[in-house]
Design a protein around this motif. Structure first.
Motif, PDB file in Angstrom:
ATOM      1  N   ASN A  15     -11.710 -20.001  56.171  1.00 35.30           N
ATOM      2  CA  ASN A  15     -13.003 -19.360  56.027  1.00 35.30           C
ATOM      3  C   ASN A  15     -13.845 -20.213  55.083  1.00 35.30           C
ATOM      4  O   ASN A  15     -13.507 -20.353  53.903  1.00 35.30           O
ATOM      5  CB  ASN A  15     -12.830 -17.952  55.460  1.00 35.30           C
ATOM      6  CG  ASN A  15     -14.121 -17.161  55.437  1.00 35.30           C
ATOM      7  OD1 ASN A  15     -15.118 -17.609  54.883  1.00 35.30           O
ATOM      8  ND2 ASN A  15     -14.110 -15.991  56.051  1.00 35.30           N
ATOM      9  N   PRO A  16     -14.938 -20.814  55.558  1.00 37.84           N
ATOM     10  CA  PRO A  16     -15.707 -21.726  54.711  1.00 37.84           C
ATOM     11  C   PRO A  16     -16.278 -21.053  53.473  1.00 37.84           C
ATOM     12  O   PRO A  16     -16.403 -21.685  52.419  1.00 37.84           O
ATOM     13  CB  PRO A  16     -16.817 -22.230  55.643  1.00 37.84           C
ATOM     14  CG  PRO A  16     -16.904 -21.224  56.735  1.00 37.84           C
ATOM     15  CD  PRO A  16     -15.523 -20.693  56.906  1.00 37.84           C
ATOM     16  N   GLY A  17     -16.636 -19.783  53.574  1.00 38.01           N
ATOM     17  CA  GLY A  17     -17.168 -19.080  52.417  1.00 38.01           C
ATOM     18  C   GLY A  17     -16.153 -18.949  51.305  1.00 38.01           C
ATOM     19  O   GLY A  17     -16.450 -19.173  50.128  1.00 38.01           O
ATOM     20  N   ILE A  18     -14.927 -18.586  51.671  1.00 31.72           N
ATOM     21  CA  ILE A  18     -13.876 -18.426  50.668  1.00 31.72           C
ATOM     22  C   ILE A  18     -13.503 -19.774  50.063  1.00 31.72           C
ATOM     23  O   ILE A  18     -13.313 -19.896  48.846  1.00 31.72           O
ATOM     24  CB  ILE A  18     -12.651 -17.734  51.287  1.00 31.72           C
ATOM     25  CG1 ILE A  18     -13.020 -16.314  51.729  1.00 31.72           C
ATOM     26  CG2 ILE A  18     -11.488 -17.702  50.297  1.00 31.72           C
ATOM     27  CD1 ILE A  18     -11.908 -15.558  52.419  1.00 31.72           C
ATOM     28  N   ASP A  19     -13.417 -20.798  50.906  1.00 28.25           N
ATOM     29  CA  ASP A  19     -13.144 -22.134  50.371  1.00 28.25           C
ATOM     30  C   ASP A  19     -14.255 -22.586  49.428  1.00 28.25           C
ATOM     31  O   ASP A  19     -13.998 -23.258  48.427  1.00 28.25           O
ATOM     32  CB  ASP A  19     -13.004 -23.144  51.516  1.00 28.25           C
ATOM     33  CG  ASP A  19     -11.667 -23.037  52.221  1.00 28.25           C
ATOM     34  OD1 ASP A  19     -10.711 -22.517  51.623  1.00 28.25           O
ATOM     35  OD2 ASP A  19     -11.573 -23.484  53.385  1.00 28.25           O
ATOM     36  N   LEU A  20     -15.492 -22.204  49.726  1.00 28.48           N
ATOM     37  CA  LEU A  20     -16.617 -22.571  48.872  1.00 28.48           C
ATOM     38  C   LEU A  20     -16.507 -21.911  47.500  1.00 28.48           C
ATOM     39  O   LEU A  20     -16.719 -22.559  46.469  1.00 28.48           O
ATOM     40  CB  LEU A  20     -17.936 -22.185  49.545  1.00 28.48           C
ATOM     41  CG  LEU A  20     -19.215 -22.519  48.773  1.00 28.48           C
ATOM     42  CD1 LEU A  20     -19.315 -24.011  48.503  1.00 28.48           C
ATOM     43  CD2 LEU A  20     -20.439 -22.034  49.546  1.00 28.48           C
ATOM     44  N   ILE A  21     -16.172 -20.614  47.473  1.00 25.76           N
ATOM     45  CA  ILE A  21     -16.013 -19.926  46.180  1.00 25.76           C
ATOM     46  C   ILE A  21     -14.878 -20.567  45.377  1.00 25.76           C
ATOM     47  O   ILE A  21     -14.991 -20.789  44.170  1.00 25.76           O
ATOM     48  CB  ILE A  21     -15.708 -18.431  46.382  1.00 25.76           C
ATOM     49  CG1 ILE A  21     -16.776 -17.740  47.201  1.00 25.76           C
ATOM     50  CG2 ILE A  21     -15.594 -17.732  45.024  1.00 25.76           C
ATOM     51  CD1 ILE A  21     -16.458 -16.290  47.510  1.00 25.76           C
ATOM     52  N   ARG A  22     -13.793 -20.874  46.052  1.00 22.38           N
ATOM     53  CA  ARG A  22     -12.686 -21.512  45.346  1.00 22.38           C
ATOM     54  C   ARG A  22     -13.091 -22.887  44.829  1.00 22.38           C
ATOM     55  O   ARG A  22     -12.697 -23.288  43.729  1.00 22.38           O
ATOM     56  CB  ARG A  22     -11.473 -21.639  46.277  1.00 22.38           C
ATOM     57  CG  ARG A  22     -10.802 -20.320  46.538  1.00 22.38           C
ATOM     58  CD  ARG A  22      -9.360 -20.464  46.948  1.00 22.38           C
ATOM     59  NE  ARG A  22      -9.182 -21.139  48.219  1.00 22.38           N
ATOM     60  CZ  ARG A  22      -8.015 -21.261  48.847  1.00 22.38           C
ATOM     61  NH1 ARG A  22      -6.927 -20.764  48.299  1.00 22.38           N
ATOM     62  NH2 ARG A  22      -7.939 -21.860  50.013  1.00 22.38           N
ATOM     63  N   GLY A  23     -13.884 -23.607  45.627  1.00 29.04           N
ATOM     64  CA  GLY A  23     -14.352 -24.919  45.192  1.00 29.04           C
ATOM     65  C   GLY A  23     -15.223 -24.828  43.951  1.00 29.04           C
ATOM     66  O   GLY A  23     -15.063 -25.608  42.995  1.00 29.04           O
ATOM     67  N   VAL A  24     -16.156 -23.895  43.943  1.00 27.97           N
ATOM     68  CA  VAL A  24     -17.001 -23.696  42.763  1.00 27.97           C
ATOM     69  C   VAL A  24     -16.149 -23.338  41.556  1.00 27.97           C
ATOM     70  O   VAL A  24     -16.364 -23.834  40.439  1.00 27.97           O
ATOM     71  CB  VAL A  24     -18.056 -22.595  43.032  1.00 27.97           C
ATOM     72  CG1 VAL A  24     -18.792 -22.233  41.744  1.00 27.97           C
ATOM     73  CG2 VAL A  24     -19.050 -23.062  44.095  1.00 27.97           C
ATOM     74  N   SER A  25     -15.138 -22.497  41.758  1.00 28.94           N
ATOM     75  CA  SER A  25     -14.291 -22.059  40.648  1.00 28.94           C
ATOM     76  C   SER A  25     -13.498 -23.210  40.050  1.00 28.94           C
ATOM     77  O   SER A  25     -13.406 -23.335  38.818  1.00 28.94           O
ATOM     78  CB  SER A  25     -13.344 -20.951  41.126  1.00 28.94           C
ATOM     79  OG  SER A  25     -14.069 -19.819  41.550  1.00 28.94           O
ATOM     80  N   ILE A  26     -12.918 -24.061  40.890  1.00 32.49           N
ATOM     81  CA  ILE A  26     -12.123 -25.158  40.343  1.00 32.49           C
ATOM     82  C   ILE A  26     -13.017 -26.182  39.665  1.00 32.49           C
ATOM     83  O   ILE A  26     -12.633 -26.792  38.644  1.00 32.49           O
ATOM     84  CB  ILE A  26     -11.241 -25.816  41.430  1.00 32.49           C
ATOM     85  CG1 ILE A  26     -10.187 -26.733  40.790  1.00 32.49           C
ATOM     86  CG2 ILE A  26     -12.060 -26.600  42.430  1.00 32.49           C
ATOM     87  CD1 ILE A  26      -9.226 -26.026  39.870  1.00 32.49           C
ATOM     88  N   VAL A  27     -14.232 -26.371  40.149  1.00 30.45           N
ATOM     89  CA  VAL A  27     -15.186 -27.248  39.471  1.00 30.45           C
ATOM     90  C   VAL A  27     -15.502 -26.699  38.079  1.00 30.45           C
ATOM     91  O   VAL A  27     -15.554 -27.446  37.089  1.00 30.45           O
ATOM     92  CB  VAL A  27     -16.474 -27.408  40.306  1.00 30.45           C
ATOM     93  CG1 VAL A  27     -17.609 -27.993  39.461  1.00 30.45           C
ATOM     94  CG2 VAL A  27     -16.217 -28.314  41.506  1.00 30.45           C
TER      95      VAL A  27
END
Length: 385
Positions: A15-27
């Protein structure tokens, strides 16, 4: 019983949305660990951007971990429902085997490397606090109680310290399938149990108000409450058909606005709502996850965000290894004699190198080991009569 998707017609897949939230979080986590050593508000960026924005960017790592907790609970529960049709039918052997395959290979290699660095007395990796030792650090990391060990003895070096959240997660998932099987088909009891746990977050934080700072940050119950919020969201998604687009969009918009408002000015919300702030944060993530689950923003989330989403896909690998990038870069910054106002220039290399190291670990170790362990588990599984 075939694996079914309950509450949605969406086929399995990322799910691109969930991957995006995780990406923002790890950044945010990587930036936080850089900013602890090179404070962004003291760099030249302070002449361009508001101090509040730089504070939010540099010191939202703790909140980002709680975002991870909610996402983790949601995905684990969603995958269990997809695989077994219901969390009441979880296969314990398969569940624990898959957790082992995903977590253990990287964790064991990381512990070996950190141990060697401690034994060879490499700066930034040596365990120096009184009451701490390398054998106990290894035992606490493998025994999933490193957070408790730090709570009693103080912070471990940064490479070890990141494992506190893994201890909270894996302690939760040790009991999660057992609780689901114990309740069985009593969906209402299951919903109440995880719902009460999710809503207990402010009470748990209040109970820790007089505890040492390290234990307030790393105690089991607040993190487990955040994971339970994700579990509740997944259980809700499994029992409710996707609502109309308007309601889905409202859920996503409210979740996004609340989440980024708290990340932008968490002190304001703290003054206004106290420890309930973290419950609003976990609830906002749950709203976002539900909206993404129901298909909201799929194209927008995928547009121009490939790098961030790839960070989300490799968030585990980046999280475990990014301190191997942070420490050398901060050391080079100080060795170079560069003025603090130019410190912001070191953040982009930190993010890029952390991504690169995560990519290498994923390709060389994590994914191959995951496939190997899962293949052995599948081969050893009993054949149905």
């Amino acid at each position: 019983m075939p694996h079914v998707l309950s509450g949605t017609d969406r086929p399995p897949g990322r799910n691109p949305g969930i991957d995006l939230i995780r990406g923002v979080s790890i950044v945010l986590v990587v930036v936080h660990h850089m900013a602890l050593r090179i404070p962004l508000p003291k760099t030249g960026l302070a002449t361009v951007f508001p101090r509040q924005l730089l504070m939010a960017l540099g010191f939202s790592g703790y909140e980002a971990v709680f975002v991870f907790f909610v996402i983790s609970g949601f995905l684990i529960t969603e995958n269990a429902i997809r695989r077994w049709g219901s969390v009441a039918r979880i296969d314990l052997r398969a569940f624990y085997g898959r957790r082992f395959a995903r977590i253990a290979p990287c964790l064991v290699v990381l512990i070996v490397i950190l141990s060697l660095l401690d034994l060879t007395r490499v700066p930034d990796y040596v365990i120096v606090h009184a009451g701490q030792s390398l054998p106990r650090a290894i035992l606490s990391a493998l025994g999933m109680h490193l957070n408790w060990y730090e709570g009693r003895t103080g912070y471990l070096p940064g490479g070890w310290d990141v494992l506190w959240s893994l201890s909270v997660e894996e302690a939760f998932y040790l009991g999660f399938p057992l609780a689901c099987l114990l309740v069985g088909r009593h969906a209402g009891v299951r919903a109440v149990f995880f719902g009460v746990l999710a809503l207990s977050l402010p009470l748990a934080l209040n109970a820790l108000s007089d505890a040492p700072e390290v234990w307030r940050e790393k105690a089991y119950l607040p993190g487990m409450a955040a994971i339970a919020m994700g579990v509740c969201a997944a259980l809700f998604a499994a029992t409710v058909r996707a609502p109309r687009k308007g309601l889905t969009a409202l859920s996503g918009a409210c979740g996004a606005i609340l989440l980024f408002s708290i990340l932008l000015d968490e002190p304001f919300f703290r003054r206004l709502m106290g420890n309930a702030t973290m419950l609003i944060l976990t609830g906002s993530v749950a709203l976002l996850l539900l909206a993404f689950h129901w298909g909201w923003g799929r194209r927008r989330a995928a547009r121009g965000t490939a790098w961030l989403r790839s960070c989300g896909v490799m968030s585990y690998e980046i999280y475990l290894t990014h301190m191997f990038v942070v420490f050398p870069l901060v050391g080079l910054f100080h060795w170079s004699g560069s003025a603090l106002r130019f410190g912001w220039l070191w953040f982009a290399p930190a993010l890029c190198l952390s991504w690169g190291l995560g990519w290498v670990v994923d390709r060389v170790l994590s994914s191959p080991a995951d496939r190997w362990v899962r293949a052995r588990l599948k081969a050893a599984a009993p054949v149905p009569a």
